[in-house]
Design a protein around this motif. Sequence first.
Motif, PDB file in Angstrom:
ATOM      1  N   SER A  32       0.826  -1.216   0.000  1.00  0.00           N
ATOM      2  CA  SER A  32       0.000   0.000   0.000  1.00  0.00           C
ATOM      3  C   SER A  32       0.859   1.265   0.000  1.00  0.00           C
ATOM      4  O   SER A  32       1.269   1.746   1.047  1.00  0.00           O
ATOM      5  CB  SER A  32      -0.924   0.007   1.224  1.00  0.00           C
ATOM      6  N   ASN A  33       1.129   1.788  -1.169  1.00  0.00           N
ATOM      7  CA  ASN A  33       1.844   3.070  -1.237  1.00  0.00           C
ATOM      8  C   ASN A  33       1.312   3.930  -2.382  1.00  0.00           C
ATOM      9  O   ASN A  33       2.029   4.753  -2.938  1.00  0.00           O
ATOM     10  CB  ASN A  33       3.350   2.844  -1.403  1.00  0.00           C
ATOM     11  N   ASN A  34       0.027   3.708  -2.740  1.00  0.00           N
ATOM     12  CA  ASN A  34      -0.626   4.468  -3.807  1.00  0.00           C
ATOM     13  C   ASN A  34       0.280   4.594  -5.030  1.00  0.00           C
ATOM     14  O   ASN A  34       0.680   5.692  -5.415  1.00  0.00           O
ATOM     15  CB  ASN A  34      -1.021   5.859  -3.294  1.00  0.00           C
ATOM     16  N   PRO A  35       0.604   3.480  -5.667  1.00  0.00           N
ATOM     17  CA  PRO A  35       1.597   3.483  -6.738  1.00  0.00           C
ATOM     18  C   PRO A  35       1.117   4.040  -8.072  1.00  0.00           C
ATOM     19  O   PRO A  35       1.921   4.324  -8.949  1.00  0.00           O
ATOM     20  CB  PRO A  35       1.935   2.005  -6.880  1.00  0.00           C
ATOM     21  N   ASN A  36      -0.208   4.174  -8.257  1.00  0.00           N
ATOM     22  CA  ASN A  36      -0.766   4.596  -9.548  1.00  0.00           C
ATOM     23  C   ASN A  36      -0.386   3.650 -10.677  1.00  0.00           C
ATOM     24  O   ASN A  36      -0.255   4.064 -11.837  1.00  0.00           O
ATOM     25  CB  ASN A  36      -0.317   6.021  -9.903  1.00  0.00           C
ATOM     26  N   GLU A  37      -0.194   2.391 -10.359  1.00  0.00           N
ATOM     27  CA  GLU A  37       0.142   1.378 -11.355  1.00  0.00           C
ATOM     28  C   GLU A  37      -0.131   0.002 -10.757  1.00  0.00           C
ATOM     29  O   GLU A  37      -0.464  -0.127  -9.579  1.00  0.00           O
ATOM     30  CB  GLU A  37       1.609   1.481 -11.760  1.00  0.00           C
ATOM     31  N   ALA A  38       0.020  -1.026 -11.587  1.00  0.00           N
ATOM     32  CA  ALA A  38      -0.255  -2.389 -11.145  1.00  0.00           C
ATOM     33  C   ALA A  38       0.938  -3.003 -10.429  1.00  0.00           C
ATOM     34  O   ALA A  38       2.076  -2.563 -10.592  1.00  0.00           O
ATOM     35  CB  ALA A  38      -0.624  -3.255 -12.348  1.00  0.00           C
ATOM     36  N   PHE A  39       0.647  -4.019  -9.635  1.00  0.00           N
ATOM     37  CA  PHE A  39       1.682  -4.900  -9.102  1.00  0.00           C
ATOM     38  C   PHE A  39       1.591  -6.206  -9.895  1.00  0.00           C
ATOM     39  O   PHE A  39       0.500  -6.742 -10.098  1.00  0.00           O
ATOM     40  CB  PHE A  39       1.468  -5.178  -7.608  1.00  0.00           C
ATOM     41  N   THR A  40       2.731  -6.689 -10.357  1.00  0.00           N
ATOM     42  CA  THR A  40       2.767  -7.888 -11.180  1.00  0.00           C
ATOM     43  C   THR A  40       3.840  -8.843 -10.691  1.00  0.00           C
ATOM     44  O   THR A  40       4.833  -8.408 -10.089  1.00  0.00           O
ATOM     45  CB  THR A  40       3.021  -7.527 -12.657  1.00  0.00           C
ATOM     46  N   ARG A  41       3.642 -10.126 -10.938  1.00  0.00           N
ATOM     47  CA  ARG A  41       4.673 -11.091 -10.567  1.00  0.00           C
ATOM     48  C   ARG A  41       5.863 -10.969 -11.518  1.00  0.00           C
ATOM     49  O   ARG A  41       5.694 -10.781 -12.721  1.00  0.00           O
ATOM     50  CB  ARG A  41       4.115 -12.520 -10.625  1.00  0.00           C
ATOM     51  N   ASN A  42       7.042 -11.093 -10.962  1.00  0.00           N
ATOM     52  CA  ASN A  42       8.257 -11.117 -11.770  1.00  0.00           C
ATOM     53  C   ASN A  42       9.201 -12.190 -11.234  1.00  0.00           C
ATOM     54  O   ASN A  42       9.688 -12.075 -10.117  1.00  0.00           O
ATOM     55  CB  ASN A  42       8.954  -9.755 -11.750  1.00  0.00           C
ATOM     56  N   PRO A  43       9.452 -13.253 -12.050  1.00  0.00           N
ATOM     57  CA  PRO A  43       8.837 -13.492 -13.359  1.00  0.00           C
ATOM     58  C   PRO A  43       7.359 -13.827 -13.234  1.00  0.00           C
ATOM     59  O   PRO A  43       6.874 -14.150 -12.146  1.00  0.00           O
ATOM     60  CB  PRO A  43       9.639 -14.681 -13.903  1.00  0.00           C
ATOM     61  N   ASP A  44       6.664 -13.734 -14.368  1.00  0.00           N
ATOM     62  CA  ASP A  44       5.246 -14.059 -14.377  1.00  0.00           C
ATOM     63  C   ASP A  44       5.010 -15.447 -13.789  1.00  0.00           C
ATOM     64  O   ASP A  44       5.829 -16.350 -13.932  1.00  0.00           O
ATOM     65  CB  ASP A  44       4.713 -14.031 -15.816  1.00  0.00           C
ATOM     66  N   ILE A  45       3.886 -15.578 -13.114  1.00  0.00           N
ATOM     67  CA  ILE A  45       3.364 -16.836 -12.555  1.00  0.00           C
ATOM     68  C   ILE A  45       4.115 -17.291 -11.301  1.00  0.00           C
ATOM     69  O   ILE A  45       3.500 -17.635 -10.303  1.00  0.00           O
ATOM     70  CB  ILE A  45       3.365 -17.980 -13.599  1.00  0.00           C
ATOM     71  N   THR A  46       5.428 -17.285 -11.323  1.00  0.00           N
ATOM     72  CA  THR A  46       6.183 -17.865 -10.205  1.00  0.00           C
ATOM     73  C   THR A  46       6.831 -16.845  -9.285  1.00  0.00           C
ATOM     74  O   THR A  46       7.201 -17.173  -8.160  1.00  0.00           O
ATOM     75  CB  THR A  46       7.294 -18.783 -10.738  1.00  0.00           C
ATOM     76  N   GLY A  47       6.989 -15.596  -9.728  1.00  0.00           N
ATOM     77  CA  GLY A  47       7.751 -14.617  -8.962  1.00  0.00           C
ATOM     78  C   GLY A  47       6.937 -13.873  -7.919  1.00  0.00           C
ATOM     79  O   GLY A  47       5.723 -14.041  -7.795  1.00  0.00           O
ATOM     80  N   GLY A  48       7.637 -13.023  -7.162  1.00  0.00           N
ATOM     81  CA  GLY A  48       6.980 -12.151  -6.207  1.00  0.00           C
ATOM     82  C   GLY A  48       6.440 -10.920  -6.909  1.00  0.00           C
ATOM     83  O   GLY A  48       6.753 -10.659  -8.071  1.00  0.00           O
ATOM     84  N   PHE A  49       5.630 -10.127  -6.189  1.00  0.00           N
ATOM     85  CA  PHE A  49       5.003  -8.962  -6.790  1.00  0.00           C
ATOM     86  C   PHE A  49       5.919  -7.738  -6.724  1.00  0.00           C
ATOM     87  O   PHE A  49       6.503  -7.442  -5.690  1.00  0.00           O
ATOM     88  CB  PHE A  49       3.671  -8.652  -6.104  1.00  0.00           C
ATOM     89  N   VAL A  50       5.995  -7.028  -7.859  1.00  0.00           N
ATOM     90  CA  VAL A  50       6.772  -5.792  -7.961  1.00  0.00           C
ATOM     91  C   VAL A  50       5.919  -4.766  -8.685  1.00  0.00           C
ATOM     92  O   VAL A  50       4.955  -5.104  -9.383  1.00  0.00           O
ATOM     93  CB  VAL A  50       8.096  -6.000  -8.731  1.00  0.00           C
TER      94      VAL A  50
END
Length: 203
Positions: free
Chosen positions: A164-182
């Motif tokens: 929660s830091n009001n990023p004005n963008e999405a959080f996505t897994r990196n790498p997709d599917i297996t990674g943590g959210f960035v």
Amino acid sequence: MKTNISLLLGFACLLLSACKTDDVTMEETIISDPLIINEVLYDPSNVALDGDANDDGKYSQEQDEFIEFVNTTDKTLDVSGYKIFDATGLTNNVPVHIFPVGSIIQPRKALVVFGGGIPTGTFGGAVVQTSTTGNLSLNNEVDFITVTDAAGATVATFDIGPLSNNPNEAFTRNPDITGGFVQHSSLGSSLFSPGKKNNGSNF
């Protein structure tokens, strides 16, 4: 002496059998659900059309929120009857979205649920839905997404609190599917990629 050896061997066999049973039980409990949350936009940018994630030509805080799911298996996945809850909805047993009959995700493909609007475009060929309530109701500060299957069992969660830091963008897994959210922009210039991998390519 022979009797003692026989008893010891019998006891050892019992132990091995017990260990084998425990191993099987443990393996079954760690199998994860084939459906995962891969990307979440709970705070669309309000700068011009930077937050127009559903690509309908206008910005809406409620309508442009989205959750991207991926079928991680090599088989089609029927998510008909699955439900999405925010924290308040889970407490009150009121989902913000119910996946309609016929919600099928192809192997290794995505499904995106937008808050509302009229999503325009192909979104990487993903299945696209809008919330059955017209609002995913995702708070920018502290909230918790829970997804249950048709039987009511929890299959996926996402905790907005630590991010929660009001990023004005999405959080996505990196790498997709297996990674943590960035934060999405940390991987390039885009603020989100509904229905696509975080590099913009199709699943």
